[in-house]
Design an enzyme around this catalytic site. Structure first.
Site, PDB file in Angstrom:
ATOM      1  N   GLU A   1       3.844  -3.189 -13.491  1.00 18.17           N
ATOM      2  CA  GLU A   1       5.284  -3.500 -13.645  1.00 18.17           C
ATOM      3  C   GLU A   1       6.115  -2.238 -13.886  1.00 18.17           C
ATOM      4  O   GLU A   1       7.085  -2.237 -14.648  1.00 18.17           O
ATOM      5  CB  GLU A   1       5.515  -4.559 -14.727  1.00 18.17           C
ATOM      6  CG  GLU A   1       4.883  -5.887 -14.312  1.00 18.17           C
ATOM      7  CD  GLU A   1       5.402  -7.092 -15.050  1.00 18.17           C
ATOM      8  OE1 GLU A   1       6.565  -7.079 -15.462  1.00 18.17           O
ATOM      9  OE2 GLU A   1       4.625  -8.040 -15.195  1.00 18.17           O
TER      10      GLU A   1
ATOM     11  N   GLY B   1     -20.551   6.987 -31.037  1.00 11.08           N
ATOM     12  CA  GLY B   1     -21.352   6.714 -29.829  1.00 11.08           C
ATOM     13  C   GLY B   1     -21.304   5.247 -29.441  1.00 11.08           C
ATOM     14  O   GLY B   1     -21.343   4.896 -28.256  1.00 11.08           O
TER      15      GLY B   1
ATOM     16  N   GLY C   1       4.986   1.552  -4.132  1.00  9.77           N
ATOM     17  CA  GLY C   1       4.716   1.062  -5.487  1.00  9.77           C
ATOM     18  C   GLY C   1       5.924   1.322  -6.354  1.00  9.77           C
ATOM     19  O   GLY C   1       6.812   0.474  -6.476  1.00  9.77           O
TER      20      GLY C   1
ATOM     21  N   THR D   1      -1.546  -9.661  -8.821  1.00 13.54           N
ATOM     22  CA  THR D   1      -2.239 -10.428  -9.864  1.00 13.54           C
ATOM     23  C   THR D   1      -2.241 -11.908  -9.486  1.00 13.54           C
ATOM     24  O   THR D   1      -1.214 -12.438  -9.051  1.00 13.54           O
ATOM     25  CB  THR D   1      -1.538 -10.215 -11.226  1.00 13.54           C
ATOM     26  OG1 THR D   1      -1.547  -8.820 -11.518  1.00 13.54           O
ATOM     27  CG2 THR D   1      -2.241 -10.962 -12.342  1.00 13.54           C
TER      28      THR D   1
ATOM     29  N   PRO E   1       0.825  -1.218   0.000  1.00 15.65           N
ATOM     30  CA  PRO E   1       0.000   0.000   0.000  1.00 15.65           C
ATOM     31  C   PRO E   1       0.859   1.269   0.000  1.00 15.65           C
ATOM     32  O   PRO E   1       0.527   2.252  -0.663  1.00 15.65           O
ATOM     33  CB  PRO E   1      -0.820  -0.122   1.293  1.00 15.65           C
ATOM     34  CG  PRO E   1      -0.865  -1.594   1.577  1.00 15.65           C
ATOM     35  CD  PRO E   1       0.415  -2.181   1.050  1.00 15.65           C
TER      36      PRO E   1
HETATM   37  C1  LIG Z   1      -4.101  -4.467 -12.285  1.00 12.93           C
HETATM   38  C2  LIG Z   1      -2.809  -4.376 -11.549  1.00 12.93           C
HETATM   39  C3  LIG Z   1      -2.033  -5.517 -11.405  1.00 12.93           C
HETATM   40  C4  LIG Z   1      -0.828  -5.460 -10.680  1.00 12.93           C
HETATM   41  N1  LIG Z   1      -0.126  -6.623 -10.458  1.00 12.93           N
HETATM   42  C5  LIG Z   1       0.943  -6.596  -9.597  1.00 12.93           C
HETATM   43  C6  LIG Z   1       1.587  -7.815  -9.208  1.00 12.93           C
HETATM   44  O1  LIG Z   1       1.230  -8.905  -9.659  1.00 12.93           O
HETATM   45  N2  LIG Z   1       2.615  -7.732  -8.320  1.00 12.93           N
HETATM   46  C7  LIG Z   1       3.044  -6.563  -7.798  1.00 12.93           C
HETATM   47  O2  LIG Z   1       3.977  -6.564  -6.990  1.00 12.93           O
HETATM   48  N3  LIG Z   1       2.445  -5.373  -8.163  1.00 12.93           N
HETATM   49  C8  LIG Z   1       1.402  -5.387  -9.036  1.00 12.93           C
HETATM   50  N4  LIG Z   1       0.772  -4.190  -9.384  1.00 12.93           N
HETATM   51  C9  LIG Z   1       1.252  -2.942  -8.821  1.00 12.93           C
HETATM   52  C10 LIG Z   1       1.883  -2.014  -9.832  1.00 12.93           C
HETATM   53  O3  LIG Z   1       3.136  -2.510 -10.233  1.00 12.93           O
HETATM   54  C11 LIG Z   1       1.964  -0.624  -9.179  1.00 12.93           C
HETATM   55  O4  LIG Z   1       0.635  -0.144  -9.104  1.00 12.93           O
HETATM   56  C12 LIG Z   1       2.828   0.361  -9.947  1.00 12.93           C
HETATM   57  O5  LIG Z   1       4.173  -0.030  -9.892  1.00 12.93           O
HETATM   58  C13 LIG Z   1       2.697   1.790  -9.438  1.00 12.93           C
HETATM   59  O6  LIG Z   1       2.796   1.869  -8.058  1.00 12.93           O
HETATM   60  P1  LIG Z   1       1.678   2.701  -7.223  1.00 12.93           P
HETATM   61  O7  LIG Z   1       0.358   2.172  -7.659  1.00 12.93           O
HETATM   62  O8  LIG Z   1       1.996   2.611  -5.787  1.00 12.93           O
HETATM   63  O9  LIG Z   1       1.827   4.183  -7.746  1.00 12.93           O
HETATM   64  P2  LIG Z   1       2.824   5.320  -7.152  1.00 12.93           P
HETATM   65  O10 LIG Z   1       4.196   4.775  -7.063  1.00 12.93           O
HETATM   66  O11 LIG Z   1       2.214   5.892  -5.932  1.00 12.93           O
HETATM   67  O12 LIG Z   1       2.780   6.381  -8.322  1.00 12.93           O
HETATM   68  C14 LIG Z   1       1.797   7.406  -8.422  1.00 12.93           C
HETATM   69  C15 LIG Z   1       2.196   8.312  -9.583  1.00 12.93           C
HETATM   70  O13 LIG Z   1       3.442   8.943  -9.290  1.00 12.93           O
HETATM   71  C16 LIG Z   1       4.365   8.713 -10.321  1.00 12.93           C
HETATM   72  N5  LIG Z   1       5.723   8.640  -9.782  1.00 12.93           N
HETATM   73  C17 LIG Z   1       6.163   7.923  -8.701  1.00 12.93           C
HETATM   74  N6  LIG Z   1       7.476   8.113  -8.528  1.00 12.93           N
HETATM   75  C18 LIG Z   1       7.897   8.968  -9.503  1.00 12.93           C
HETATM   76  C19 LIG Z   1       9.144   9.544  -9.866  1.00 12.93           C
HETATM   77  N7  LIG Z   1      10.262   9.255  -9.182  1.00 12.93           N
HETATM   78  N8  LIG Z   1       9.194  10.387 -10.917  1.00 12.93           N
HETATM   79  C20 LIG Z   1       8.088  10.666 -11.635  1.00 12.93           C
HETATM   80  N9  LIG Z   1       6.861  10.137 -11.346  1.00 12.93           N
HETATM   81  C21 LIG Z   1       6.773   9.302 -10.307  1.00 12.93           C
HETATM   82  C22 LIG Z   1       3.932   7.389 -10.929  1.00 12.93           C
HETATM   83  O14 LIG Z   1       4.454   7.228 -12.236  1.00 12.93           O
HETATM   84  C23 LIG Z   1       2.426   7.547 -10.885  1.00 12.93           C
HETATM   85  O15 LIG Z   1       2.008   8.312 -11.984  1.00 12.93           O
HETATM   86  C24 LIG Z   1      -0.401  -4.230 -10.141  1.00 12.93           C
HETATM   87  C25 LIG Z   1      -1.177  -3.073 -10.328  1.00 12.93           C
HETATM   88  C26 LIG Z   1      -2.360  -3.146 -10.998  1.00 12.93           C
HETATM   89  C27 LIG Z   1      -3.199  -1.893 -11.149  1.00 12.93           C
END
Ligand SMILES: Cc1cc2nc3c(=O)[nH]c(=O)nc-3n(C[C@H](O)[C@H](O)[C@H](O)COP(=O)(O)OP(=O)(O)OC[C@H]3O[C@@H](n4cnc5c(N)ncnc54)[C@H](O)[C@@H]3O)c2cc1C
Length: 392
Positions: free
Chosen positions: A374, A351, A142, A169, A139
């Site tokens: 990823e 539409g 990411g 996933t 949480p």
């Molecule tokens: C459908 C789905 C399947 C997934 N499956 C997996 C899985 O199997 N295993 C797993 O481990 N994860 C999984 N994920 C997680 C996914 O890899 C993360 O959601 C992703 O890496 C982004 O992390 P976050 O959601 O915490 O976004 P954040 O890191 O909070 O990013 C928020 C925004 O800030 C931007 N940002 C962050 N840091 C920077 C920076 N340094 N410079 C510029 N911009 C930045 C990001 O690009 C984004 O636009 C999945 C996600 C989804 C939605």
């Protein structure tokens, strides 16, 4: 086949080998028969297609990149990209289920597991008897995945895991999950380790199942670890190297997300091509208008460019090269152009593009994951820039 094309595998996507043609035919006919009729029903009800995943296992698609001695079919990344594209052109949810299983969960064990771990897990995963998940995201972490908080504390001959992973996933359905957890906070990126956690282990349970914008038939879940004890032999790779290994795993994984984008983008383009020939306005098929033709030409050109980048990464991966830069470029470009192609497809449907009786809206919803999962597009740019600047 032309003798000069005996080694034609690396010529894909220009020329398919007979084996690749056969693989594509097999997947297309399977997808038309077993997936296409159910796509909207699974999407609307968020149904995980467990029966189909079993059949994909029987076809070898859950072990496509693993060697036959470990129960796989021993095909290349080039073939793998082709397979993910074909599945995703019909349903991106199937594409991401297969991609996460192969290139993340199972591949982490295949690449970094010891002989015992590989022999124990890979054959059952490659045959589809078991499904894999890979849990890095939390949480609070990411993009900055190394700031994970899930801990693994050594106690005698066991590790005790505590923490929560999110957006995983196959989370609810996986029999085996590879989990990245902190073993020594003071060591930064060399303080995280990977572990194999089996379904049903005491203290481990899937939590919230996410209700998503797209790829709704795939499962995206929270995973909860509460004093979850696992034997020390489930440490995967060296202690402290789990994060570094995870980044290598992502190098391959990003190629499959690029392939997912190619598939969804191609599905949208094919649907749009059929529609513009049928739809009539101002007394003719809308395909007759130059404005529409130019849009189609741009969509097809962008898709082919994305396929070339993706195949370059796959060819280099098959050749054993480091593909950090190439896989990030492929994933960045394919993800971004696929989003644009699916947006254009909705526009071409007018539409009807907004209506669920037509296919464009689902491609539009599904494809967005390709610029997020990823590593977001922004993170791909960071990875590419680091490679260009020679930074670690
Ligand atoms: C459908 C789905 C399947 C997934 N499956 C997996 C899985 O199997 N295993 C797993 O481990 N994860 C999984 N994920 C997680 C996914 O890899 C993360 O959601 C992703 O890496 C982004 O992390 P976050 O959601 O915490 O976004 P954040 O890191 O909070 O990013 C928020 C925004 O800030 C931007 N940002 C962050 N840091 C920077 C920076 N340094 N410079 C510029 N911009 C930045 C990001 O690009 C984004 O636009 C999945 C996600 C989804 C939605």
């Amino acid at each position: 086949m032309d003798a000069g094309l005996d080694q034609a595998q690396s010529l894909y996507p220009f020329i398919l080998t007979e084996e690749q043609e056969a693989l594509r035919r097999e997947i297309r006919s399977f997808a038309a028969r077993e997936i296409a009729p159910h796509v909207m029903e699974w999407d609307e009800a968020s149904v995980f297609p467990l029966t189909v995943t079993k059949k994909l296992g029987a076809m070898g698609l859950l072990g496509i990149i693993f060697p036959p001695e470990l129960g796989g079919v021993g095909l290349s990344y080039v073939d793998y990209v082709l397979a993910i594209e074909e599945l995703s052109a019909v349903d991106g949810s199937i594409g991401i289920i297969v991609a996460s299983h192969n290139s993340l969960g199972t591949n982490h064990i295949f690449l970094f597991g010891n002989e015992e771990q590989k022999n124990k897990y890979v054959p059952r995963l490659a045959s589809g008897e078991w499904l894999a998940a890979w849990a890095l995201t939390e949480p609070g972490s990411g993009s900055d995945a190394s700031s994970a908080r899930t801990t693994a504390v050594k106690k005698g001959d066991r590790y005790v895991l505590n923490g929560t992973k999110t957006f995983i996933t196959n989370g609810h359905y996986a029999d085996v999950t590879v989990v990245i957890a902190v073993t020594d906070k003071s060591k930064g990126t060399h303080g995280l380790s990977a572990f194999i956690v089996e379904k049903g282990t005491k203290g481990f349970r899937p939590g919230k199942k996410e209700n998503k914008l797209g790829l709704r038939a795939s499962d995206t879940s929270e995973l909860i670890f509460e004093d979850c004890e696992i034997p020390e032999e489930n440490l995967l790779g060296a202690e402290g190297e789990g994060f570094v290994d995870a980044m290598r795993v992502l190098d391959g994984g990003r190629i499959s997300i690029a392939a997912l984008a190619l598939g969804i983008g191609r599905g949208a383009l094919d649907a749009a091509l059929a529609y513009v020939k049928e739809r009539r306005q101002f007394g003719k098929a809308i395909a007759e208008f130059q404005g529409i033709q130019w849009k189609l030409a741009d969509m097809a050109t962008e898709l082919d460019a994305a396929r070339l980048l993706t195949q370059r990464a796959a060819v280099l991966k098959d050749a054993g090269r480091k593909v950090t830069r190439e896989s990030s470029m492929a994933k960045l470009f394919a993800g971004e152009v696929a989003v644009s192609i699916c947006n254009d497809a909705v526009q071409l449907f007018g539409g009807y593009g907004f209506i669920k009786d037509y296919p464009a809206e689902k491609y539009y919803r599904d494809v967005k994951l390709c610029t997020i999962g990823e590593g977001t597009s922004e993170i791909q740019r960071l990875v590419i820039a680091r490679q260009l600047l020679g930074k670690p």
